[in-house]
Design a protein around this motif. Structure first.
Motif, PDB file in Angstrom:
ATOM      1  N   TYR A 126       0.834  -1.194   0.000  1.00  0.00           N
ATOM      2  CA  TYR A 126       0.000   0.000   0.000  1.00  0.00           C
ATOM      3  C   TYR A 126       0.874   1.252   0.000  1.00  0.00           C
ATOM      4  O   TYR A 126       2.006   1.229   0.495  1.00  0.00           O
ATOM      5  CB  TYR A 126      -0.886   0.046   1.247  1.00  0.00           C
ATOM      6  N   LEU A 127       0.332   2.344  -0.506  1.00  0.00           N
ATOM      7  CA  LEU A 127       0.961   3.634  -0.290  1.00  0.00           C
ATOM      8  C   LEU A 127       0.872   3.958   1.198  1.00  0.00           C
ATOM      9  O   LEU A 127      -0.224   3.940   1.784  1.00  0.00           O
ATOM     10  CB  LEU A 127       0.275   4.713  -1.104  1.00  0.00           C
ATOM     11  N   SER A 129       1.104   6.731   2.673  1.00  0.00           N
ATOM     12  CA  SER A 129       0.278   7.922   2.906  1.00  0.00           C
ATOM     13  C   SER A 129      -1.205   7.585   2.868  1.00  0.00           C
ATOM     14  O   SER A 129      -2.014   8.187   3.601  1.00  0.00           O
ATOM     15  CB  SER A 129       0.604   8.997   1.868  1.00  0.00           C
ATOM     16  N   ASP A 130      -1.605   6.610   2.036  1.00  0.00           N
ATOM     17  CA  ASP A 130      -3.012   6.208   1.998  1.00  0.00           C
ATOM     18  C   ASP A 130      -3.437   5.592   3.335  1.00  0.00           C
ATOM     19  O   ASP A 130      -4.510   5.901   3.864  1.00  0.00           O
ATOM     20  CB  ASP A 130      -3.254   5.197   0.880  1.00  0.00           C
ATOM     21  N   LEU A 134      -5.970   7.941   4.987  1.00  0.00           N
ATOM     22  CA  LEU A 134      -7.270   7.398   4.588  1.00  0.00           C
ATOM     23  C   LEU A 134      -8.054   8.406   3.740  1.00  0.00           C
ATOM     24  O   LEU A 134      -9.179   8.801   4.074  1.00  0.00           O
ATOM     25  CB  LEU A 134      -8.077   6.999   5.824  1.00  0.00           C
ATOM     26  N   PRO A 135      -7.476   8.822   2.612  1.00  0.00           N
ATOM     27  CA  PRO A 135      -8.092   9.903   1.835  1.00  0.00           C
ATOM     28  C   PRO A 135      -9.233   9.418   0.931  1.00  0.00           C
ATOM     29  O   PRO A 135      -9.272   8.273   0.488  1.00  0.00           O
ATOM     30  CB  PRO A 135      -6.920  10.400   0.986  1.00  0.00           C
ATOM     31  N   TYR A 139     -12.096   5.345   1.323  1.00  0.00           N
ATOM     32  CA  TYR A 139     -11.790   5.033   2.720  1.00  0.00           C
ATOM     33  C   TYR A 139     -12.846   5.592   3.679  1.00  0.00           C
ATOM     34  O   TYR A 139     -12.614   5.620   4.891  1.00  0.00           O
ATOM     35  CB  TYR A 139     -10.413   5.608   3.091  1.00  0.00           C
ATOM     36  N   TYR A 263       6.027   2.968   0.759  1.00  0.00           N
ATOM     37  CA  TYR A 263       5.083   1.862   0.725  1.00  0.00           C
ATOM     38  C   TYR A 263       5.111   1.081   2.043  1.00  0.00           C
ATOM     39  O   TYR A 263       6.105   1.095   2.774  1.00  0.00           O
ATOM     40  CB  TYR A 263       5.419   0.888  -0.417  1.00  0.00           C
ATOM     41  N   TYR A 282      -8.527  -1.840   1.854  1.00  0.00           N
ATOM     42  CA  TYR A 282      -7.553  -0.759   2.008  1.00  0.00           C
ATOM     43  C   TYR A 282      -6.888  -0.377   0.679  1.00  0.00           C
ATOM     44  O   TYR A 282      -5.977   0.440   0.668  1.00  0.00           O
ATOM     45  CB  TYR A 282      -6.499  -1.152   3.034  1.00  0.00           C
ATOM     46  N   HIS A 283      -7.331  -0.971  -0.425  1.00  0.00           N
ATOM     47  CA  HIS A 283      -6.912  -0.566  -1.776  1.00  0.00           C
ATOM     48  C   HIS A 283      -5.392  -0.651  -1.972  1.00  0.00           C
ATOM     49  O   HIS A 283      -4.695   0.371  -2.011  1.00  0.00           O
ATOM     50  CB  HIS A 283      -7.401   0.855  -2.086  1.00  0.00           C
ATOM     51  N   HIS A 285      -1.741  -0.732  -3.477  1.00  0.00           N
ATOM     52  CA  HIS A 285      -1.116  -0.074  -4.625  1.00  0.00           C
ATOM     53  C   HIS A 285      -0.644  -1.110  -5.638  1.00  0.00           C
ATOM     54  O   HIS A 285      -0.777  -0.929  -6.845  1.00  0.00           O
ATOM     55  CB  HIS A 285       0.060   0.780  -4.139  1.00  0.00           C
TER      56      HIS A 285
END
Length: 302
Positions: A126-127, A129-130, A134-135, A139, A263, A282-283, A285
């Motif tokens: 995952y990124l 920062s994501d 949680l942008p 999220y 990451y 959580y999507h 990357h």
């Protein structure tokens, strides 16, 4: 000729050797990391050999052994020896490739070798920062659950250390009672690995945090750097007492790691549908894919 007798067990005192080698040849998948090997040794019996500036790794589960490609300078002759050794294993799929660069190299040498993807071992990346921020709409549900937890459970974040390690060990026992580890061999092995990591977190140079909710520890995570741009979360556990605590331990860990890494690798789902659904929410990357060769495929090309 390379043989299984050339391999020796991975032990705690080997850490400096692996750290130095992996600085030169960074890893992408958690299963090659020293921490993973030494913590899960009770279950997977990791062994290694050092041949021609390459690390060779094997793991044995249930008496059946799998081998990985050489980690080091590309050496086609040594690769051939490892594949030939894998062919002599009793394991149905005895040869495992854990990163895309090595996969591409092997395919260039053995274009007819069929290497099957094994989805249950793919790792979720995952990124950072994501996970920390949680942008966006993707999220929104997680943000709402996290906000409810923060409002209802009075959480406090603590670093793993001498002041709370005993209480964290008690937490692990509570977690295992909740999960009934004694009746599940996989969870019992995970408990063994986690307890080893906690007992040796200083020697392994692991970092960790705990979340204290309503006065007691309700979640923990243990993590370290995997390579220059990726951190690796080895363990993340929570109790069900405060709804949303898994959201919180994930977010708090990410806030720490986002300061130094692009990451975060949160490992695989091991084919467990509920874990897969949770990780997909959580999507990711990207995924670190795993491929395996069957006995008949190795025999066909060697």
């Amino acid at each position: 000729m390379l043989s299984s007798g050339d391999f020796k067990p991975v032990q705690l005192e080997d850490r400096d050797f692996f750290v130095q080698h992996y600085r030169r040849f960074p890893q992408m998948h958690s299963d090659n990391t020293f921490t993973n090997m030494v913590c899960w040794n009770y279950y997977a019996n990791y062994r290694y050999a050092y041949v021609q500036d390459c690390v060779l790794l094997s793991s044995t589960i249930g008496g059946k052994t799998r081998y990985r490609p050489p980690i080091g300078p590309h050496n086609p002759d040594l690769l051939h020896e490892v594949m030939s050794l894998a062919l002599r294993s009793d394991e149905e799929r005895p040869f495992v490739v854990l990163d895309q660069g090595t996969l591409d190299w092997i395919k260039s040498l053995y274009p007819e070798l069929k290497l099957d993807p094994e989805r249950m071992y793919f790792e979720y990346v995952y990124l950072a920062s994501d996970l920390a921020l949680l942008p966006g709409k993707g999220y929104s549900t997680i943000r709402r659950q996290l906000n409810q937890f923060m409002k209802n459970c009075s959480p406090r974040v603590e670093d793993l250390g001498a002041d709370n390690i005993a209480e964290i060990n008690d937490f692990v026992e509570q977690w295992c009672e909740w999960k009934d580890c004694d009746s599940n061999p996989d969870l019992e092995s995970e408990k063994e690995a986690l307890c080893f990591a906690l007992a040796h977190y200083e020697e392994l140079e692991l970092s960790g945090i705990a979340i204290r909710a309503e006065g007691k520890i309700g979640a923990i995570s243990l993590f370290e750097g995997l390579n220059e741009d990726t951190a690796l979360v080895h363990f993340e556990k929570g109790l069900p007492d405060c709804k949303g605590i898994y959201r919180a331990i994930n977010a708090e860990t990410a806030k720490i790691l986002a300061g130094g890494y692009t990451y975060i690798n949160r490992e695989s789902d091991m084919g467990v549908e509920g874990i897969r659904e949770a990780k997909m929410r959580y999507h990711p990357h990207h995924m670190v894919q795993v491929h395996m060769a069957r006995q008949e495929e190795l025999e066909r090309v060697l």
